[in-house]
Each structure stands twice: as C-alpha cells, then as structure tokens.
Design an enzyme around this catalytic site. Sequence first.
Site, PDB file in Angstrom:
ATOM      1  N   HIS A 195       7.416  -4.265  -4.288  1.00  0.00           N
ATOM      2  CA  HIS A 195       8.404  -5.216  -4.757  1.00  0.00           C
ATOM      3  C   HIS A 195       7.949  -6.606  -4.366  1.00  0.00           C
ATOM      4  O   HIS A 195       6.941  -6.773  -3.674  1.00  0.00           O
ATOM      5  CB  HIS A 195       9.766  -4.911  -4.146  1.00  0.00           C
ATOM      6  CG  HIS A 195      10.422  -3.732  -4.770  1.00  0.00           C
ATOM      7  ND1 HIS A 195      11.293  -2.926  -4.093  1.00  0.00           N
ATOM      8  CD2 HIS A 195      10.324  -3.223  -6.003  1.00  0.00           C
ATOM      9  CE1 HIS A 195      11.709  -1.966  -4.894  1.00  0.00           C
ATOM     10  NE2 HIS A 195      11.142  -2.132  -6.054  1.00  0.00           N
ATOM     11  N   THR A 196       8.702  -7.596  -4.822  1.00  0.00           N
ATOM     12  CA  THR A 196       8.334  -8.967  -4.497  1.00  0.00           C
ATOM     13  C   THR A 196       8.272  -9.158  -2.988  1.00  0.00           C
ATOM     14  O   THR A 196       9.231  -8.881  -2.286  1.00  0.00           O
ATOM     15  CB  THR A 196       9.357  -9.937  -5.094  1.00  0.00           C
ATOM     16  OG1 THR A 196       9.517  -9.635  -6.458  1.00  0.00           O
ATOM     17  CG2 THR A 196       8.893 -11.361  -4.936  1.00  0.00           C
ATOM     18  N   GLN A 197       7.148  -9.612  -2.499  1.00  0.00           N
ATOM     19  CA  GLN A 197       6.978  -9.864  -1.076  1.00  0.00           C
ATOM     20  C   GLN A 197       7.020 -11.354  -0.781  1.00  0.00           C
ATOM     21  O   GLN A 197       7.222 -11.754   0.350  1.00  0.00           O
ATOM     22  CB  GLN A 197       5.632  -9.311  -0.597  1.00  0.00           C
ATOM     23  CG  GLN A 197       5.431  -7.854  -0.931  1.00  0.00           C
ATOM     24  CD  GLN A 197       6.333  -6.950  -0.121  1.00  0.00           C
ATOM     25  OE1 GLN A 197       6.492  -7.147   1.074  1.00  0.00           O
ATOM     26  NE2 GLN A 197       6.947  -5.967  -0.753  1.00  0.00           N
ATOM     27  N   GLN A 198       6.760 -12.135  -1.796  1.00  0.00           N
ATOM     28  CA  GLN A 198       6.688 -13.579  -1.599  1.00  0.00           C
ATOM     29  C   GLN A 198       6.830 -14.270  -2.947  1.00  0.00           C
ATOM     30  O   GLN A 198       6.501 -13.692  -3.977  1.00  0.00           O
ATOM     31  CB  GLN A 198       5.337 -13.932  -0.980  1.00  0.00           C
ATOM     32  CG  GLN A 198       4.173 -13.402  -1.779  1.00  0.00           C
ATOM     33  CD  GLN A 198       2.833 -13.804  -1.185  1.00  0.00           C
ATOM     34  OE1 GLN A 198       2.691 -14.909  -0.676  1.00  0.00           O
ATOM     35  NE2 GLN A 198       1.856 -12.934  -1.274  1.00  0.00           N
ATOM     36  N   ASN A 223      14.326  -5.634  -3.249  1.00  0.00           N
ATOM     37  CA  ASN A 223      13.586  -6.196  -4.383  1.00  0.00           C
ATOM     38  C   ASN A 223      14.202  -7.555  -4.717  1.00  0.00           C
ATOM     39  O   ASN A 223      14.778  -7.748  -5.782  1.00  0.00           O
ATOM     40  CB  ASN A 223      13.686  -5.229  -5.576  1.00  0.00           C
ATOM     41  CG  ASN A 223      12.797  -5.643  -6.732  1.00  0.00           C
ATOM     42  OD1 ASN A 223      12.987  -5.157  -7.844  1.00  0.00           O
ATOM     43  ND2 ASN A 223      11.848  -6.512  -6.511  1.00  0.00           N
TER      44      ASN A 223
END
Lengths: 260, 298, 263
Positions: free
Chosen positions: A32-35, A136
């Site tokens: 999922h989006t980490q940054q 997420n």
Amino acid sequence: MNHLPQAWGRPRDDYYGAYDASYFQSNGPNQHTQQPIVTGTSVVALKFKDGVVIAADNLASYGSLARFTDVKRLRTFADTSVVGFGGDVSDMQYLDRLLNSLDTEEAYTSSGHTLNARNLHIYLSKVLYKRRSDFNPLWNQVLVAGLDEEKKPFLASADLLGTTFSAPSLATGFGAHLAQPLLRKVAPDEEAAATLSKEQALEAVKESMKVLFYRDARSMDKYSIAVVTKEGIDLKENEKLENQSWAFADQIRGYGTQVN
Amino acid sequence: MTSIGTGYDLTNSVFSPDGRNFQVEYAVKAVENGGTSIGIRCKDGVVLAVEKVITSKLLKPGANKRIATIDRHMGVVSSGLVPDGRHFVSRARDEAASWRQVYKTPITTKDLASRMGGYLQAYTLYSSVRPFGITAIVAGWDSEVELPVDGEVGSGPSIGSGGKVEGKKFGGPALYMIEPSGLYWGYYGAATGKGRQSAKAELEKLDLASGNLSLQDGVKEAAKIIYIAHADNKDKEFELEMTWISNLDGPTKGRHEEVPKDILEEAERLAKKELEGDEDEEETKEEDKPADGDKMEE
Amino acid sequence: MAAMFSQNPLMNGPNYSFNQAPVTAAGNKEHAFNPYTDNGGSTLAISGSDFAILAGDTRSTSGYNINTRYSPKVFKIGGTTSTQDDATLVLSVVGFAADGEALKERLDAIVKMYRYQHGKPMSVKACAQRLSTILYGKRFFPYYVHAILGGLDEEGRGAIYSYDPVGSYEREQCRAAGAAASLIMPFLDNQVNFKNQYIPGSGVGHELQEREKIPLPRNEVEDLVKDAFDSAVERHIEVGDGLQMLIITKDGIEEKYLPLKKD
C-alpha cells in the site's frame, strides 16, 4: 530447455548470475502507499465576517524537484464549498473524482438540497479514516472552506489519519508553522474572525502566502486563492505574489555567507 | 394483428416468417398507452416534458418524479411501463458513471444513447427476458467549452505540440429517442406515448432544424404541446413535469435541472390560454403558423 | 535440512539454470505508515453522591503545533436529538482524536439503538460493559484512547468507569487520563480519596488514623477540577486553551466552559 512458463523471459542464472528475486514479488505482501510521491505544500485559510478565504500555491513537487508548476490544488464542490489539498497529488485527484461522483449522485434526487461544507468535511474525514484503518492511507491533509447549514462561515481540517479539527484560521504543512501564527494574530478566536472584513482576510492570507514563499523551499510564487461567501465562490487560479522584497536577505546572519 | 394464434408471438427473440419480432411490437404497444413524453432540442439548451397522468387522488402533487438525472448534464424521460423506465435510468446512471471511471470525462449524450440502445437491443435477443416496455427520450448538453479531465490538475501547454486548437467547436444540445427494439435516432424534437401523434404534429410546426428556437421559448412550446397532446386523453387529470439543460451561460449552467416553479407555471398558463383561444379561432391560427414540412431528419 | 524432506523435484532433483520456485524478497516489508498520532490534552472525572463530573481541556495538538483551541473531548452519549439534550451518559476520550471520534460515534449509535429497542435509556453499568466489548473487539488494532464513561447508577449515585485502550475497565471514584494524567492523578488521590491525609495527633506508626472519607459536595469538586487543570496547564505544554465540564445530575447534564491559559 526453457519450456516451463516460469522460465519465459528470464535471464539464465548460469549466464547472467542469480536472478534478483526481490524484483519478482508475486506472493509478497500487498504494497500500500508508504509515502507520498508528487506533493503539494501548504494550504492556508481564514474565516471572516461573511465567509472564508483559502489559498494554496500551484506547485507540485517530486521530492525536492519543482516538477509541475500549474497544479490547481483548490477544488470547488457544488458551487458552495472549496477543498484545499496538501500532500499527495494523485490522492488529491482520486478524492476530487470521488467528490465529483458524490455531486452527481446528489443530483439524482431533485430535492434541491445540496451538501454544505460541514457535510463535505465529515464525508472526507470518514473516507480518510477508513483508508488509514485499512492501512492504505490517502496521503493528504485537506482544508474544507465554505458555509455550514446556517450559512455561517465554516472551516475545518482532515488528514490522512482521519484527525479532524476546526478553527477560525487553519494552515497545513509548513503553513502550520509559518502562516498560522500570522493568521492567529489577525483572528485569535471566532469572535475576532466574525468582525474581519473580506479585504482584511484577503490581505492576511496573501501575506501568509508571501512568507511561505520566502521560507518554504517547496513553494512557489504562483498560487490559487478562493473566497467563499453566500454569493458563491470567487476562485482565482493564476495569482502572482506581489510586492516581494528580498531586502532582508543580506541582514540574515548565522548561515550561508554571513556566518557571524 | 396476424400474430394471434401463430405461436410466433409467444416467446422473445423469435422471428415470424415474415421477419417480425412480435414481442418487441407488443412492447411498443405498452409504450403507446403511456403518458406523453416529449423533448425539444433548442439552440441554447434542451427541454424534457411529460404528461404525468394522475392515477390516484391520494398521490402527493409534485412528488413521484418521472424525469430522471443520468449525469449532471443529462436527463431522461420515458413513456410506457414506469418500472422499466426506472431500470433504464439505473442502468444509464451506471453507464455514465463507468464512462467517467474509464475516461475521466462526462459521457456524451450520443455515447450514452449508443450504450443504452445496445442494452435495450440485447433484451430482444434472449428467450429468458422480455423487451423494455418503454421508449426513452434522452436529453443532454455536451459542454461547449473544452472540459478539464475529471481530477485534472494543470492546464497543459497553451501553444505548440499538444497545445490548444484555435476555434475548435465542442458539444452543444443533444436529443435522442430509444425504442424497445433498441433503435435510436437523434432528433430535433421527439415525442412518444399516447399523445405522440398530435405532439409530433406540433413539434413539426416549430421549424426546429433551423436552430432558432430559444430554450425559454422551448419551455413554453413544450408545455403547450403536452397540453395539446393531452386532448386525446381528456377524461384523465394530469400533471406537467418539465426539466431543462441550458448552455454554460444559461440558467442551469449546463446541468440538468427541474424547470423552476415560476417559469413552469407561466408556461402552463400560456399553454392553457392558447388552448382556450384555439377552440374559438381555429382558422386564424392555421393561417398564422407556417405549416412546415418534415423537419425531423438528423 | 528442510530441502531433504521436500517432495518437490524442482527443489531437489536435476535442476534448470535457475531456481524455479518463485522466491520472495527476504523478510516482510516494513510498513512506513503509522496509523496513530497523539493529539495531547487531558481529561478528568470525579463522581459524587448524586452527581458525576467529566471534564477535559479543549486543546488539540500535533507535536509542538496547536491544531485548534477548541476541540471537545467530552461528549454526551445516546440522546435522541442532534443536541443530545435528553442524554444521560457522558463519554470522554483522550489520545488519538480520530479514534476517539470513531469510538464516540459507535457508542452513541449503540446506546441510541438500545434506547429505541428497549424504550428506556441504557444504564451506566450496561453501557460500561458494552464499551469494554467495543474496545476489546479491536484488541489487535486498538482505538488508541483512554476513555472514561460517566453517569448516574441505579441508586442515583455518581458513577465513573475508566478504561485502557483495549477495554480493561473498573468503576472508580475519580480518574485522570491523557497527557497530564500523571500530574493530576496524585492530586486527586490526595484531595478526593484523602490519600496520605491523617488525623493530627492520632498517634504514630500503626496508631496513625486516616482522615475519614466523605463524598465531596459538587461545588468543591468543581473547584478541584478547575485547580487540577490550572496546574496541569502550567506544567504540560499539550494542555490548555479551554476547560469543558459536563456535570451529570438527576436533572440532566449541565455544560460549563471556562477559559484556560493559551500559552
């Protein structure tokens, strides 16, 4: 001998060395989006007597690279509210489309009722909280400016964790450090904000944008500014910062060329 | 009907030896019994109107809308089986939303008509389903300015490669009518339902092809036509429901909305007045109005 | 070795020029995203013989920033109107504000449903157990809050229940939670439960007699709350701006707001 599907299109180990399996992640954990990737910086907003002023510059940065210089980060909703987005630009686009479809679905019922800024803020904060709870997140902090159910000025924030709050003046990102103190001087509380004229509010917000441009390395001098009142939304998306003076620059001591 | 007793009308998707699909023709019969619906394509917008026959005095006036919004810029009205119309609306909304998901831009009226035409046509092909008992009139205003893509953040290059084309024409008013067979055409003026014959006759008098009729006048004409069409159905009371879509400079700013109450009432007042006048001076009216030929071609 | 027992010929037998079983990158990827934050602030609850007071400051912080000076942490629960005028219960939450808000909304919905289904307001005792169940339901992704529930018990006495983030709870005379809990709680121990207070001259060692415990009257409790917060504001940067107090009595819930120092 490369007749097995696993072998197709892959270099031979005996010839090229072992294949780097970290590039082959079919059964790894879901990513999922980490940054955030392409990001917008501060959004600043201030309530006044008849409405809210909100502003954000037109820059989208890719790390320290000033990547896109005409990115409009103020989004209007149903001609009654403005949402200012800080943080990831692609997540902003996702949310913008989501609000678009919400607006379309609202039009299905011809009740004449439209969602006000408070409704919109609650909706956005629930979307953001749901996504953080799914691990997420939508990597944004947003300011919602508009009028509430009593047509009174409304301003509130929601972020990637689902945290929400409301105040007479708000600023995201770098603006929380640099612009918010300036705005709080103009409107320390709701009572003070309720006496401000549109001109006073505009001046304070523009001054904040200027300070942010001086000091925020991820900012630029082209910005969008919107005024929301009962009369509707006055959105300008191509404003230039004016009356800048760099005269203070040679007074700065302690770093750069003037160490002492 | 020669279909009776032949057996070729007993199931959907079956042709008769002379090349007809009777189930579809029966669906058309269902439409012909419904309240009259019309649409008028004006130069600066589109109007939809429907004769809503009051089936019970216990129904709340003004409630139970028959014209639906598909997307912000598009509306639909249908004659025939109301539940079939509801399903049509539901599917059309899904189509419009999924178009946006894929293309990040509103669906054009033409594309929506095409999608829905295809959908209705599919309901003539299988024995497990029946055709839609409606004819739908779809009205839309496709934005006359270049629209940003949904969620677009920049404005793109203003000149040079990928820049704007000078003077390019976009969008405009659109009106389509879709029949139970899936057949659809674009129209200047469309009418369906019980009073369609007289409604069409009135529409033809308007010279819509020349593109001179304004939306404001179109609203008045639409009200009048519904009142005239109702003459075939006089024993029943009815309500007039009207919606419109103007251009971006107009009253609805490109959105599909109900015609405001005051404008609707004024249009109804004029319609009633004209009808009363009709009965007195039938002949003078015939001379005043140029009875133009068929203006229905696309 | 595990490979010796593997029945997979791909792993053991004559091999190809590469390892055919797809290999994953070693170890699990670390999630850079942290779903929690601390929004500071403090809450405090004290019960009396026929009332209960729940209070909280109204400051919301992130790090050294003040988000806003007015963000309530104390809520009426289970009323039937948007103003919650007919509510009988009060919940305070401090910690991660978004979780606090979510918890409040869930409990509020549940208590409302109870009221509609049973035709009477939920008792504090029942609500207290229900709140514990809600919190424990998210044992492995907790609501990051310290909750305090207040109301009047079946005998009309003030009731305070305090919770840890995963639902462990007990009924108490008083409780402080949040950023300044460690500053306020010892003060409460001394002033409400008279800890370390002895009758002068009653003796030495085991002879020493504790001061008799008596329930405090409402005006004294209100003063205690104010003093506790005024002191906490002085010593804790995350506490300040405003003090919100909800006082539950048999006549309903009274709300009081007092300014605190904004520095």
